[in-house]
Design an enzyme around this catalytic site. Structure first.
Site, short mmCIF file in Angstrom:
data_model
loop_
_atom_site.label_atom_id
_atom_site.label_comp_id
_atom_site.label_asym_id
_atom_site.label_seq_id
_atom_site.Cartn_x
_atom_site.Cartn_y
_atom_site.Cartn_z
N CYS A 157 0.87 -1.17 0.00
CA CYS A 157 0.00 0.00 0.00
C CYS A 157 0.91 1.23 0.00
O CYS A 157 2.01 1.18 -0.53
CB CYS A 157 -0.98 -0.01 1.17
SG CYS A 157 -0.23 -0.10 2.81
N TRP A 158 0.47 2.33 0.58
CA TRP A 158 1.26 3.56 0.50
C TRP A 158 2.56 3.46 1.29
O TRP A 158 3.64 3.76 0.79
CB TRP A 158 0.42 4.73 0.98
CG TRP A 158 1.14 6.05 1.03
CD1 TRP A 158 1.47 6.78 2.13
CD2 TRP A 158 1.65 6.79 -0.08
NE1 TRP A 158 2.13 7.93 1.79
CE2 TRP A 158 2.27 7.96 0.43
CE3 TRP A 158 1.66 6.59 -1.46
CZ2 TRP A 158 2.87 8.92 -0.39
CZ3 TRP A 158 2.26 7.54 -2.28
CH2 TRP A 158 2.86 8.69 -1.74
#
Length: 343
Positions: free
Chosen positions: A90-91
């Site tokens: 993810c980020w």
């Protein structure tokens, strides 16, 4: 223990758990998009976090994430074998990818989370693009517009040579008329990711063939380290008669022949260079279908002078390079020329 970006090639599949908007801006090349929160959902949870409390945001977020992961399991992951080993990011390598990894592991798959997430990947790309281009020996294909540089590069690739097609990565031919019909360019970040991925697969012991390009290819910019390496490299120089170039460009830019008003709008960008009178004349040729005259004038009056200025400025070794005669710009002719070059 989380995996690092150096282990990307060790997994069966790479899964991007971020929103579709984040994925569209940039992602690890080859990664598949399976969001645990969609764009509107992430905004909703973020608003709750700021305006109400982290507890309320987490309650709503957990329900949304659980629902989305269940959907992915039923619709997309159900046919994956027991030995499937995906890498999820993810980020920042936090809750979004962590939630998906937890469920996948509970099922029995060998899922792992990317340490540092997309941010770690992006940091690696920026760092390596400063040094990676300098590891290779380049052969830069030069030649006036329409002389078949891109065709030769593709032919070299077909013959097994290492070819770096910057225009294909940028989805743009590099000039004011160079956009691909109905195909948007990648953003700068994703162009850099694609370039990094292409370079890292090359063998430094073999030359890399690349077409001469300006700093900007449409709306994206080539890294300084790559341009510096290209500018100091040996060149191949193509030389084709104007008639052959006109014939090739009419075929390669067929979409403008079918949509003359689109070309007229593009010609407006050249007004500062050539004045209203000449642009208006070129527009008349476009609308009347006088393609041979139009393309020849564009070559002689616009593209050729720009090519001479830019190429001689950036590629000092070009002047010592003998020209390779190109009588016809076709796949067959370029395959033959590629075989001669590689021999």
């Amino acid at each position: 223990m989380a995996a690092t970006v150096s282990q990307l090639g060790e997994f069966d599949e790479i899964i991007d758990a971020r929103t579709p908007a984040e994925y569209a801006e940039d992602h690890i090349p080859g990664a598949a998009s399976f969001p645990v929160l969609y764009d509107e959902e992430r905004v909703r949870v973020g608003t709750l976090y700021k305006q109400v409390s982290s507890f309320e945001a987490k309650k709503v977020g957990a329900a949304l994430v659980a629902r989305n992961i269940a959907d992915h399991l039923e619709r997309h992951f159900a046919d994956r074998p027991r030995t499937w080993r995906p890498l999820v990011y993810c980020w920042r390598g936090g809750n979004r990818s962590g939630s998906l990894v937890t469920i996948l592991k509970a099922v029995g798959w060998k899922a792992e989370q990317l340490e540092g997430g997309y941010k770690a990947f992006r940091r690696l790309v920026l760092e390596e693009l400063q040094t990676l281009p300098g590891r290779f020996t380049y052969r830069v294909i030069c030649g006036a517009t329409g002389s078949g540089k891109s065709e030769l590069l593709r032919a070299l690739a077909r013959q097994g040579a290492q070819a770096l097609d910057l225009e294909a990565l940028a989805v743009h031919r590099g000039s004011v008329l160079g956009s691909f019909p109905e195909t948007p360019q990648p953003g700068q970040k994703h162009f850099e990711s694609l370039l990094w991925d292409r370079l890292r697969r090359f063998d430094p012991a073999r030359p890399v063939y690349v077409e001469a390009e300006s700093k900007k290819i449409g709306n994206v910019r080539a890294p300084d380290a790559l341009l510096t390496a290209m500018w100091s490299s040996a060149c191949l120089q193509l030389e084709a008669p104007t008639a052959a170039r006109v014939a090739y460009l009419k075929q390669d830019y067929q979409h403008y022949l079918e949509q003359p008003e689109t070309l007229c709008a593009k010609l407006d960008f050249l007004t500062k260079l050539h004045g209203h009178e000449r642009i208006d004349r070129w527009k008349e040729m476009t609308r009347s279908g006088d393609w041979d005259t139009l393309v020849a004038e564009l070559l002689v009056d616009h593209y050729d002078p720009a090519y001479r200025r830019s190429t001689l400025q950036h590629y000092p070794r070009l002047e010592e390079t003998p020209a390779l005669a190109v009588e016809e710009v076709s796949e067959e002719a370029m395959d033959e020329l590629a075989r001669k070059i590689l021999a």
